[in-house]
Design a protein around this motif. Structure first.
Motif, PDB file in Angstrom:
ATOM      1  N   VAL A 104       0.260  -5.935  11.903  1.00 62.60           N
ATOM      2  CA  VAL A 104       1.701  -5.853  11.701  1.00 62.60           C
ATOM      3  C   VAL A 104       2.027  -4.740  10.708  1.00 62.60           C
ATOM      4  CG1 VAL A 104       2.124  -8.304  12.168  1.00 62.60           C
ATOM      5  CG2 VAL A 104       1.729  -7.561   9.838  1.00 62.60           C
ATOM      6  N   LYS A 105       3.202  -4.201  10.847  1.00 60.52           N
ATOM      7  CA  LYS A 105       3.757  -3.282   9.861  1.00 60.52           C
ATOM      8  C   LYS A 105       5.073  -3.916   9.421  1.00 60.52           C
ATOM      9  CE  LYS A 105       5.031   1.500   9.114  1.00 60.52           C
ATOM     10  NZ  LYS A 105       4.401   1.776   7.872  1.00 60.52           N
ATOM     11  N   PRO A 106       5.033  -4.668   8.324  1.00 65.67           N
ATOM     12  CA  PRO A 106       6.201  -5.448   7.915  1.00 65.67           C
ATOM     13  C   PRO A 106       7.411  -4.570   7.592  1.00 65.67           C
ATOM     14  CG  PRO A 106       4.254  -6.096   6.674  1.00 65.67           C
ATOM     15  CD  PRO A 106       3.908  -4.852   7.421  1.00 65.67           C
ATOM     16  N   ALA A 107       8.573  -5.069   7.961  1.00 65.48           N
ATOM     17  CA  ALA A 107       9.829  -4.428   7.605  1.00 65.48           C
ATOM     18  C   ALA A 107      10.054  -4.583   6.100  1.00 65.48           C
ATOM     19  CB  ALA A 107      10.978  -5.070   8.382  1.00 65.48           C
ATOM     20  N   LYS A 108      10.958  -3.778   5.580  1.00 68.94           N
ATOM     21  CA  LYS A 108      11.254  -3.806   4.146  1.00 68.94           C
ATOM     22  C   LYS A 108      11.667  -5.206   3.680  1.00 68.94           C
ATOM     23  CE  LYS A 108      13.958  -1.615   0.557  1.00 68.94           C
ATOM     24  NZ  LYS A 108      15.093  -0.793   0.206  1.00 68.94           N
ATOM     25  N   ALA A 109      12.458  -5.897   4.499  1.00 65.50           N
ATOM     26  CA  ALA A 109      12.903  -7.250   4.121  1.00 65.50           C
ATOM     27  C   ALA A 109      11.719  -8.210   4.006  1.00 65.50           C
ATOM     28  CB  ALA A 109      13.915  -7.773   5.145  1.00 65.50           C
ATOM     29  N   ALA A 110      10.743  -8.087   4.894  1.00 65.13           N
ATOM     30  CA  ALA A 110       9.553  -8.948   4.834  1.00 65.13           C
ATOM     31  C   ALA A 110       8.743  -8.647   3.583  1.00 65.13           C
ATOM     32  CB  ALA A 110       8.699  -8.766   6.086  1.00 65.13           C
ATOM     33  N   LEU A 111       8.604  -7.366   3.259  1.00 62.04           N
ATOM     34  CA  LEU A 111       7.868  -6.993   2.042  1.00 62.04           C
ATOM     35  C   LEU A 111       8.567  -7.539   0.796  1.00 62.04           C
ATOM     36  CD1 LEU A 111       6.872  -3.328   2.926  1.00 62.04           C
ATOM     37  CD2 LEU A 111       5.376  -5.337   2.844  1.00 62.04           C
ATOM     38  N   GLU A 112       9.872  -7.506   0.797  1.00 57.66           N
ATOM     39  CA  GLU A 112      10.627  -8.045  -0.339  1.00 57.66           C
ATOM     40  C   GLU A 112      10.407  -9.550  -0.461  1.00 57.66           C
ATOM     41  OE1 GLU A 112      14.596  -6.685   0.515  1.00 57.66           O
ATOM     42  OE2 GLU A 112      14.191  -4.683  -0.317  1.00 57.66           O
ATOM     43  N   ARG A 125      -2.116  -7.054  -0.974  1.00 55.12           N
ATOM     44  CA  ARG A 125      -2.144  -5.723  -0.368  1.00 55.12           C
ATOM     45  C   ARG A 125      -2.280  -5.929   1.135  1.00 55.12           C
ATOM     46  NH1 ARG A 125      -1.308  -5.339  -4.954  1.00 55.12           N
ATOM     47  NH2 ARG A 125      -2.078  -3.872  -6.510  1.00 55.12           N
ATOM     48  N   ILE A 126      -1.416  -5.269   1.886  1.00 52.45           N
ATOM     49  CA  ILE A 126      -1.459  -5.381   3.342  1.00 52.45           C
ATOM     50  C   ILE A 126      -2.265  -4.231   3.909  1.00 52.45           C
ATOM     51  CG2 ILE A 126      -0.091  -5.381   5.467  1.00 52.45           C
ATOM     52  CD1 ILE A 126       2.181  -6.617   3.853  1.00 52.45           C
ATOM     53  N   ALA A 127      -3.164  -4.569   4.814  1.00 52.08           N
ATOM     54  CA  ALA A 127      -3.976  -3.559   5.494  1.00 52.08           C
ATOM     55  C   ALA A 127      -3.972  -3.864   6.986  1.00 52.08           C
ATOM     56  CB  ALA A 127      -5.405  -3.556   4.943  1.00 52.08           C
ATOM     57  N   SER A 128      -2.886  -3.581   7.645  1.00 50.82           N
ATOM     58  CA  SER A 128      -2.767  -3.718   9.096  1.00 50.82           C
ATOM     59  C   SER A 128      -2.971  -5.155   9.568  1.00 50.82           C
ATOM     60  CB  SER A 128      -3.721  -2.746   9.782  1.00 50.82           C
ATOM     61  OG  SER A 128      -3.690  -2.887  11.168  1.00 50.82           O
ATOM     62  N   GLY A 129      -4.215  -5.575   9.802  1.00 53.31           N
ATOM     63  CA  GLY A 129      -4.479  -6.905  10.333  1.00 53.31           C
ATOM     64  C   GLY A 129      -4.899  -7.927   9.300  1.00 53.31           C
ATOM     65  N   GLU A 130      -4.895  -7.539   8.030  1.00 51.29           N
ATOM     66  CA  GLU A 130      -5.288  -8.449   6.954  1.00 51.29           C
ATOM     67  C   GLU A 130      -4.358  -8.295   5.767  1.00 51.29           C
ATOM     68  OE1 GLU A 130      -8.361  -8.089   9.658  1.00 51.29           O
ATOM     69  OE2 GLU A 130      -7.835  -6.393   8.385  1.00 51.29           O
ATOM     70  N   ILE A 131      -4.323  -9.337   4.965  1.00 58.45           N
ATOM     71  CA  ILE A 131      -3.650  -9.267   3.673  1.00 58.45           C
ATOM     72  C   ILE A 131      -4.670  -9.705   2.633  1.00 58.45           C
ATOM     73  CG2 ILE A 131      -1.801 -10.137   2.206  1.00 58.45           C
ATOM     74  CD1 ILE A 131      -0.124 -10.521   4.698  1.00 58.45           C
ATOM     75  N   TYR A 132      -4.948  -8.809   1.703  1.00 60.76           N
ATOM     76  CA  TYR A 132      -5.847  -9.131   0.592  1.00 60.76           C
ATOM     77  C   TYR A 132      -5.022  -9.823  -0.487  1.00 60.76           C
ATOM     78  CZ  TYR A 132      -9.043  -5.738   2.711  1.00 60.76           C
ATOM     79  OH  TYR A 132      -9.873  -5.070   3.575  1.00 60.76           O
ATOM     80  N   LEU A 133      -5.555 -10.904  -1.021  1.00 57.73           N
ATOM     81  CA  LEU A 133      -4.865 -11.669  -2.049  1.00 57.73           C
ATOM     82  C   LEU A 133      -5.700 -11.746  -3.321  1.00 57.73           C
ATOM     83  CD1 LEU A 133      -3.782 -14.736   0.133  1.00 57.73           C
ATOM     84  CD2 LEU A 133      -2.346 -12.803  -0.549  1.00 57.73           C
ATOM     85  N   HIS A 134      -5.027 -11.606  -4.436  1.00 51.88           N
ATOM     86  CA  HIS A 134      -5.636 -11.876  -5.744  1.00 51.88           C
ATOM     87  C   HIS A 134      -4.743 -12.915  -6.415  1.00 51.88           C
ATOM     88  CE1 HIS A 134      -6.336 -10.805 -10.160  1.00 51.88           C
ATOM     89  NE2 HIS A 134      -7.371 -11.497  -9.743  1.00 51.88           N
ATOM     90  N   CYS A 135      -5.284 -14.111  -6.566  1.00 53.43           N
ATOM     91  CA  CYS A 135      -4.545 -15.235  -7.147  1.00 53.43           C
ATOM     92  C   CYS A 135      -5.244 -15.641  -8.433  1.00 53.43           C
ATOM     93  CB  CYS A 135      -4.496 -16.396  -6.161  1.00 53.43           C
ATOM     94  SG  CYS A 135      -3.810 -15.952  -4.557  1.00 53.43           S
ATOM     95  N   PRO A 136      -4.869 -15.026  -9.572  1.00 52.32           N
ATOM     96  CA  PRO A 136      -5.601 -15.228 -10.822  1.00 52.32           C
ATOM     97  C   PRO A 136      -5.639 -16.665 -11.331  1.00 52.32           C
ATOM     98  CG  PRO A 136      -3.799 -13.651 -11.130  1.00 52.32           C
ATOM     99  CD  PRO A 136      -3.775 -14.093  -9.715  1.00 52.32           C
ATOM    100  N   VAL A 137      -4.659 -17.495 -10.996  1.00 51.58           N
ATOM    101  CA  VAL A 137      -4.726 -18.892 -11.410  1.00 51.58           C
ATOM    102  C   VAL A 137      -5.615 -19.622 -10.410  1.00 51.58           C
ATOM    103  CG1 VAL A 137      -3.418 -21.013 -11.798  1.00 51.58           C
ATOM    104  CG2 VAL A 137      -2.533 -18.826 -12.614  1.00 51.58           C
ATOM    105  N   ASN A 138      -5.153 -19.787  -9.189  1.00 50.01           N
ATOM    106  CA  ASN A 138      -5.982 -20.229  -8.069  1.00 50.01           C
ATOM    107  C   ASN A 138      -5.135 -20.232  -6.798  1.00 50.01           C
ATOM    108  OD1 ASN A 138      -4.917 -22.883  -7.416  1.00 50.01           O
ATOM    109  ND2 ASN A 138      -5.970 -23.667  -9.230  1.00 50.01           N
ATOM    110  N   TYR A 139      -5.804 -20.184  -5.659  1.00 48.76           N
ATOM    111  CA  TYR A 139      -5.097 -20.101  -4.384  1.00 48.76           C
ATOM    112  C   TYR A 139      -4.233 -21.334  -4.127  1.00 48.76           C
ATOM    113  CZ  TYR A 139      -4.117 -19.500   0.562  1.00 48.76           C
ATOM    114  OH  TYR A 139      -3.473 -19.369   1.771  1.00 48.76           O
ATOM    115  N   GLY A 140      -4.663 -22.472  -4.593  1.00 47.27           N
ATOM    116  CA  GLY A 140      -3.913 -23.700  -4.386  1.00 47.27           C
ATOM    117  C   GLY A 140      -2.537 -23.695  -5.028  1.00 47.27           C
ATOM    118  N   GLU A 141      -2.307 -22.795  -5.977  1.00 48.23           N
ATOM    119  CA  GLU A 141      -1.023 -22.746  -6.661  1.00 48.23           C
ATOM    120  C   GLU A 141      -0.175 -21.535  -6.281  1.00 48.23           C
ATOM    121  OE1 GLU A 141      -1.169 -23.497 -10.856  1.00 48.23           O
ATOM    122  OE2 GLU A 141      -2.835 -24.885 -10.617  1.00 48.23           O
ATOM    123  N   THR A 142      -0.693 -20.659  -5.417  1.00 48.00           N
ATOM    124  CA  THR A 142       0.086 -19.474  -5.057  1.00 48.00           C
ATOM    125  C   THR A 142       1.193 -19.828  -4.082  1.00 48.00           C
ATOM    126  OG1 THR A 142      -0.001 -17.207  -4.240  1.00 48.00           O
ATOM    127  CG2 THR A 142      -1.407 -18.805  -3.116  1.00 48.00           C
TER     128      THR A 142
END
Length: 174
Positions: A104-112, A125-142
């Motif tokens: 996907v190439k998200p529209a500006k509204a989706a990025l917002e 960070r979006i990379a075409s078919g993936e989204i990389y996530l960094h959740c410093p507390v933990n994923y369960g709370e993002t």
């Protein structure tokens, strides 16, 4: 990778899954943990594999599942391309990848909307078919949960922690 397996009462035995995959003609079928991680060999394309696996699994589970297929080469690119690893002292236990059912190439509204979900704590960070996530507390709370990402982008997805991603790559490379 199957989303929504063995959570919320959507039970699927990994022995059954391996056998079903072999009956579909997949070879060298392996599973990793109980959450629908599959590694196999096939000559079929990703779209056909996802469609066939989804139909097979949906007939066995209480709820429909999202199926996302990546080749060993694609998975290696995902691992090599993680932008958060280049930032230095990041705790890899706080890294995840959301694999999208299609690029996907998200529209500006989706990025917002994604920015609002990330807030000041979490990063993506979006990379075409993936989204990389960094959740410093933990994923369960993002708030950048798999469900939220699917809703914002309008595409099926499944999220894996970094250990699972690298383990699946190791299995695929063997």
């Amino acid at each position: 990778m199957l989303r929504g397996v063995n959570v919320g009462g959507n039970t699927l035995k990994m022995d059954w899954l391996r056998n079903a995959c072999e009956e579909l003609g997949l070879r060298d079928v392996q599973t990793y943990v109980q959450s629908g991680n599959l590694v196999f060999t096939s000559r079929l394309g990703a779209a056909k594999l996802a469609q066939t696996l989804k139909a097979t699994v949906d007939a066995q589970t209480r709820l429909p599942v999202t199926v996302v297929v990546r080749s060993a080469t694609e998975l290696a690119k995902v691992v090599a391309g993680n932008p958060f690893l280049k930032q230095g002292a990041v705790d890899i236990a706080k890294l995840h990848v959301t694999f999208l059912g299609k690029a996907v190439k998200p529209a500006k509204a989706a990025l917002e909307r994604l920015d609002a979900l990330a807030g000041s704590r979490d990063e993506y960070r979006i990379a075409s078919g993936e989204i990389y996530l960094h959740c410093p507390v933990n994923y369960g709370e993002t708030k950048l949960s798999n469900t939220a990402i699917e809703k914002v982008l309008g595409v099926g997805a499944t999220t894996r922690n970094w250990k699972t991603v690298t383990t699946l790559l190791g299995m695929a490379e063997q």
